[in-house]
Design an enzyme around this catalytic site. Structure first.
Site, short mmCIF file in Angstrom:
data_model
loop_
_atom_site.label_atom_id
_atom_site.label_comp_id
_atom_site.label_asym_id
_atom_site.label_seq_id
_atom_site.Cartn_x
_atom_site.Cartn_y
_atom_site.Cartn_z
N LEU A 112 16.04 66.37 17.71
CA LEU A 112 16.85 65.47 18.52
C LEU A 112 16.24 65.22 19.91
O LEU A 112 16.86 64.57 20.74
CB LEU A 112 18.27 66.03 18.69
CG LEU A 112 19.07 66.19 17.40
CD1 LEU A 112 20.41 66.83 17.69
CD2 LEU A 112 19.28 64.83 16.72
N ARG A 113 15.04 65.75 20.12
CA ARG A 113 14.42 65.56 21.44
C ARG A 113 14.13 64.08 21.71
O ARG A 113 14.18 63.63 22.85
CB ARG A 113 13.13 66.38 21.53
CG ARG A 113 12.54 66.42 22.93
CD ARG A 113 11.42 67.43 23.01
NE ARG A 113 11.97 68.78 23.01
CZ ARG A 113 11.26 69.87 22.72
NH1 ARG A 113 9.99 69.75 22.37
NH2 ARG A 113 11.80 71.06 22.76
N GLY A 114 13.83 63.33 20.66
CA GLY A 114 13.56 61.91 20.83
C GLY A 114 14.77 61.17 21.38
O GLY A 114 14.66 60.38 22.33
#
Length: 341
Positions: free
Chosen positions: A279-281
Site C-alpha cells: 500500500l506504499r504506492g
C-alpha cells in the site's frame, strides 16, 4: 557558499521540478529519484531548490540543527542542556544539501570517534558524519545505482527510523537524521536495488531536450550564469522569490488540505489497475497529491492532482512484465486512462 543556479531559470524538466517542490512542501513524501542522461540538470535543480528555501530555525550550538519548536526530536547530547528551558536559544542556518560520494566510508556517513580528542584528552567524543549534517535538509547521492550494498542497507535503516544510532568504539550515540533523500543516476550504468528503489517516494525521468529552441535556451542561460553568477542570480531573484513564497504558503496550508474519500478510492483504483505490491504506492500518491494541492492553493485533493502525481509516485513500483516491453511511464498513463474513462 557558492551561488546556485536559479531554480526559476531551469528550462523544461517540469516533472522533476514538480517532484522537488512537492518534496520541499512535504518531506514525508519520501524523496525523489531522478534517472536520466548526464548533463540534464539533475544536481543543478537540487541545489537550486535548497538555495531558495528560507533559512531554518535551529537550536543554537547544536551540531545536528535540531528544531527548537520540536523538543521531542532533540538530540541527546548537544540539546540535552537546553531541553529543560522553556525557550532554547535559537539561531538560523541555510537548509543543507549534503553530497554522499560513492567512495564514502561507513564511518564518514554515520560518524565516528574523534581521534584527536581521544589521543589528546583521553575523551570519547563523537564526531558527526554526513547523516548528522543532512538532518532537516537534503542528502544527495549522484550515481545512486552504483552505491555499495552496505551503505544502501544503512540508508534504508536510517530513512525508516528518522534517526542514526551509533554503537561502536565505546560510543553510544543516538541523534535525529531526518532528510529528503535525492538520488540521481543513469539507468544504462546499472539498476537500483529493489529495496532502495521502493524507499524513494517519487521517481522522475529526465531526457536531453530534443527541441532546438529549448536546447539553445539552456545553453544561453547556463553560459550567462557561468560568465557572471552573482549578476545572473540577481536577475532571477524576483522569480525565485515567488517560488519561495509559494512553498511557504503551501507548507502552512498543507495541514488543512482535505483528502475526500473519492480521492482515496481513485488512488486505490489506480494502484489496483497497475497491480502494485503493498500500500506504499497509495500512501505516497495521496501525500504527493495533497502537497501539490497545497502548492496550487486548493483546499482539497482533486482528480487533477492525482493524475499529475501518479507517474512520479508509481512508475518505479511496477512489476516487470516480460510480455509488455513498454516503459513504466506508458503503463501508468494507460492505467490512468482506464480508471478515469
Amino acid at each position: 557558499m557558492a551561488t546556485a543556479f536559479p531554480f526559476s531559470a531551469i528550462v523544461g524538466q517540469e516533472e522533476m521540478k514538480q517532484a522537488l517542490l512537492v518534496s520541499a512542501v512535504d518531506p514525508s513524501v519520501g524523496g525523489v529519484l531522478v534517472f536520466g542522461d548526464r548533463g540534464t540538470g539533475k544536481s543543478t535543480a537540487v541545489r537550486a531548490l535548497a538555495a531558495l528555501l528560507p533559512d531554518m530555525r535551529v537550536v543554537d550550538g547544536c551540531r545536528y540543527a535540531c528544531d527548537p519548536d520540536k523538543p521531542l526530536d532533540h538530540c541527546e547530547d548537544d540539546c540535552a542542556g537546553q531541553v529543560s528551558r522553556a525557550r532554547p536559544k535559537v539561531a538560523r542556518k541555510p537548509v543543507p544539501v549534503i553530497d554522499l560520494p560513492l567512495g564514502a566510508t561507513e564511518e564518514s556517513v554515520v560518524g565516528s570517534l574523534n581521534l584527536e580528542r581521544a589521543l589528546s584528552d583521553g575523551a570519547r567524543v563523537f564526531e558527526p558524519g554526513l547523516l548528522a549534517r543532512a538532518n532537516r535538509g537534503f542528502l544527495y547521492i549522484d550515481e545512486v545505482n552504483l552505491l555499495e550494498d552496505h551503505l544502501v542497507d544503512l540508508l534504508l535503516d536510517v530513512a525508516a527510523s528518522g534517526e542514526n544510532v551509533v554503537e561502536r568504539e565505546g560510543l553510544s550515540v543516538r541523534h535525529p537524521a531526518q532528510f529528503v533523500l535525492i538520488g540521481s543516476g543513469n539507468p544504462e550504468e546499472g539498476e537500483l536495488r529493489p529495496q532502495l528503489l521502493d524507499r524513494f517516494g517519487l521517481s522522475v525521468e529526465v531526457t536531453t531536450p530534443t527541441d532546438l529552441k529549448a536546447r539553445v535556451e539552456v545553453i544561453r542561460r547556463r553560459d550567462a550564469f557561468e560568465r557572471d553568477r552573482e549578476a545572473y542570480a540577481e536577475s532571477w531573484k524576483k522569480a525565485d522569490a515567488k517560488i519561495r513564497n509559494r512553498i511557504g504558503r503551501a507548507r502552512k496550508k498543507l495541514p488543512s488540505v482535505e483528502t475526500p474519500d473519492s480521492a482515496l478510492e481513485l488512488a486505490a483504483r489506480i494502484c489496483s489497475e497497475l497491480g502494485t505490491d503493498g500500500l506504499r504506492g497509495e500512501l505516497t500518491l495521496i501525500r504527493a497529491a495533497r502537497a501539490l494541492a497545497a502548492l496550487s492553493g486548493k483546499s482539497a485533493v482533486e482528480e487533477a492532482h492525482l493524475k499529475a502525481m501518479a507517474p512520479s509516485a508509481l512508475r518505479h513500483r511496477l512489476r516487470r512484465d516480460p510480455l509488455d516491453d513498454t516503459g513504466s511511464g506508458v503503463r501508468v498513463e494507460r492505467a490512468l486512462e482506464a480508471v478515469f474513462a
